[in-house]
Design an enzyme around this catalytic site. Sequence first.
Site, PDB file in Angstrom:
ATOM      1  N   ASP A 223       0.627  -1.387   0.266  1.00  0.00           N
ATOM      2  CA  ASP A 223       0.370   0.181   0.028  1.00  0.00           C
ATOM      3  C   ASP A 223       0.577   1.385  -0.166  1.00  0.00           C
ATOM      4  OD1 ASP A 223      -2.345   1.016  -0.063  1.00  0.00           O
ATOM      5  OD2 ASP A 223      -2.984   0.809   2.636  1.00  0.00           O
ATOM      6  N   GLY A 224       0.309   2.095  -0.673  1.00  0.00           N
ATOM      7  CA  GLY A 224       0.608   3.400  -0.544  1.00  0.00           C
ATOM      8  C   GLY A 224       1.547   4.262  -1.600  1.00  0.00           C
TER       9      GLY A 224
ATOM     10  N   ARG B  96      -0.172   8.769 -10.197  1.00  0.00           N
ATOM     11  CA  ARG B  96      -0.935   7.274  -9.354  1.00  0.00           C
ATOM     12  C   ARG B  96      -0.185   6.453  -9.523  1.00  0.00           C
ATOM     13  NH1 ARG B  96      -3.520   7.171  -4.944  1.00  0.00           N
ATOM     14  NH2 ARG B  96      -4.897   5.432  -4.911  1.00  0.00           N
TER      15      ARG B  96
ATOM     16  N   HIS C 174       2.039   2.868  -9.195  1.00  0.00           N
ATOM     17  CA  HIS C 174       2.263   1.529  -9.308  1.00  0.00           C
ATOM     18  C   HIS C 174       3.507   1.002 -10.229  1.00  0.00           C
ATOM     19  CE1 HIS C 174      -1.858   2.186  -7.312  1.00  0.00           C
ATOM     20  NE2 HIS C 174      -1.947   2.715  -8.451  1.00  0.00           N
TER      21      HIS C 174
ATOM     22  N   THR D 170     -10.653  -6.876  -4.725  1.00  0.00           N
ATOM     23  CA  THR D 170     -11.723  -7.327  -5.558  1.00  0.00           C
ATOM     24  C   THR D 170     -12.192  -6.140  -5.375  1.00  0.00           C
ATOM     25  OG1 THR D 170     -13.036  -8.267  -3.662  1.00  0.00           O
ATOM     26  CG2 THR D 170     -12.640  -9.339  -5.831  1.00  0.00           C
TER      27      THR D 170
ATOM     28  N   LEU E  16      11.648 -20.334  -3.670  1.00  0.00           N
ATOM     29  CA  LEU E  16      10.751 -18.742  -2.683  1.00  0.00           C
ATOM     30  C   LEU E  16       9.236 -19.275  -4.192  1.00  0.00           C
ATOM     31  CD1 LEU E  16      10.039 -16.864  -1.319  1.00  0.00           C
ATOM     32  CD2 LEU E  16       9.760 -15.547  -3.187  1.00  0.00           C
TER      33      LEU E  16
ATOM     34  N   ARG F 264       2.090  -4.784   6.987  1.00  0.00           N
ATOM     35  CA  ARG F 264       1.546  -3.762   5.676  1.00  0.00           C
ATOM     36  C   ARG F 264       2.433  -2.241   5.439  1.00  0.00           C
ATOM     37  NH1 ARG F 264      -4.588  -2.291   4.342  1.00  0.00           N
ATOM     38  NH2 ARG F 264      -4.484  -1.041   3.405  1.00  0.00           N
TER      39      ARG F 264
ATOM     40  N   ARG G  72      -4.983  -1.875   8.643  1.00  0.00           N
ATOM     41  CA  ARG G  72      -6.315  -2.712   8.802  1.00  0.00           C
ATOM     42  C   ARG G  72      -5.925  -3.552   7.703  1.00  0.00           C
ATOM     43  NH1 ARG G  72      -7.626   3.043   6.367  1.00  0.00           N
ATOM     44  NH2 ARG G  72      -7.208   2.874   4.913  1.00  0.00           N
TER      45      ARG G  72
END
Length: 249
Positions: free
Chosen positions: A27-28, A40, A44, A73, A138, A195, A201
């Site tokens: 996240d972020g 944005r 990514h 989702t 891995l 996270r 969350r």
Amino acid sequence: MFFKKKRKIDYDLDMTNIPKHIAFIMDGNGRWAKKRKMPRTYGHHEGTKTIRTLALEANRLGVKAMTVYAFSTENFKRDASEVEYIFKLPKEFFNLYLKELMDNDVQIRYIGHLEMAPIETQKIINDAIAQTAQNHGLILTFAFIYGGRDEIIEATKDICEQYKNGHITLEDITEDCFERHLMTKDLPSVDLMVRSSGECRLSNFLLWQLAYAEFVFDETLWPDFDEERLHHAIAIYQGRERRFGGVLK
Ligand code: IPE
Ligand code: IPE
Ligand code: MG
């Protein structure tokens, strides 16, 4: 141009207590880009580099499985242009890094609704899975178009179908049985969930699987997350006492 400074890693990790399975909520990215007055999507793009860095380092440390939450989702609520961009990232990621991941014996897997992605994205991901299927390092799993609640409902439907057809009885429906119907059925249980970006969350990630995982919430925005933050998270994990409901003597 922004160059990343390589930070010194000085955590004294216990190599006999490395988590077997680490799950990341990446996240972020958006905030990282915004801070740089960039779109944005740039966040990514940069965030995919972190996946490569952490996969190689986790593999080196002997982590068995790493699962990354790449698209939920609920992320369909975002602008179509952002969603479209994210759906193109697997191609970029595997074009750049599949060979290196192959050379490092990394196995690629997938959880989620791949059938909802554009055909080209499906093909790129399926090719990466097929090419790496025999690797023994891995296991890098992409949770893409994934939702924890959806996964639980899908498992429930499968089990109901088997019950209806008389293949199982009510007594057969145990926790083990349920786990065998989850998308993560062949993975070790999650030891550590990390996270990035300071949000505390789960955002519908691995709801069943995280029942006894240790949680680390790190302030770092995902494109800046690096080996040093991975070691930091593992050091925190190693400092925790896992009791699984029992009492340690
Ligand atoms: C995580 O970064 C990537 C995805 C959810 C696809 P975000 O895009 O959520 O970045 P923020 O939280 O807006 O900064
Ligand atoms: C969670 O991040 C989903 C992924 C990292 C793929 P979000 O940014 O979508 O979560 P919320 O909206 O802050 O809960
Ligand atoms: Mg976010």
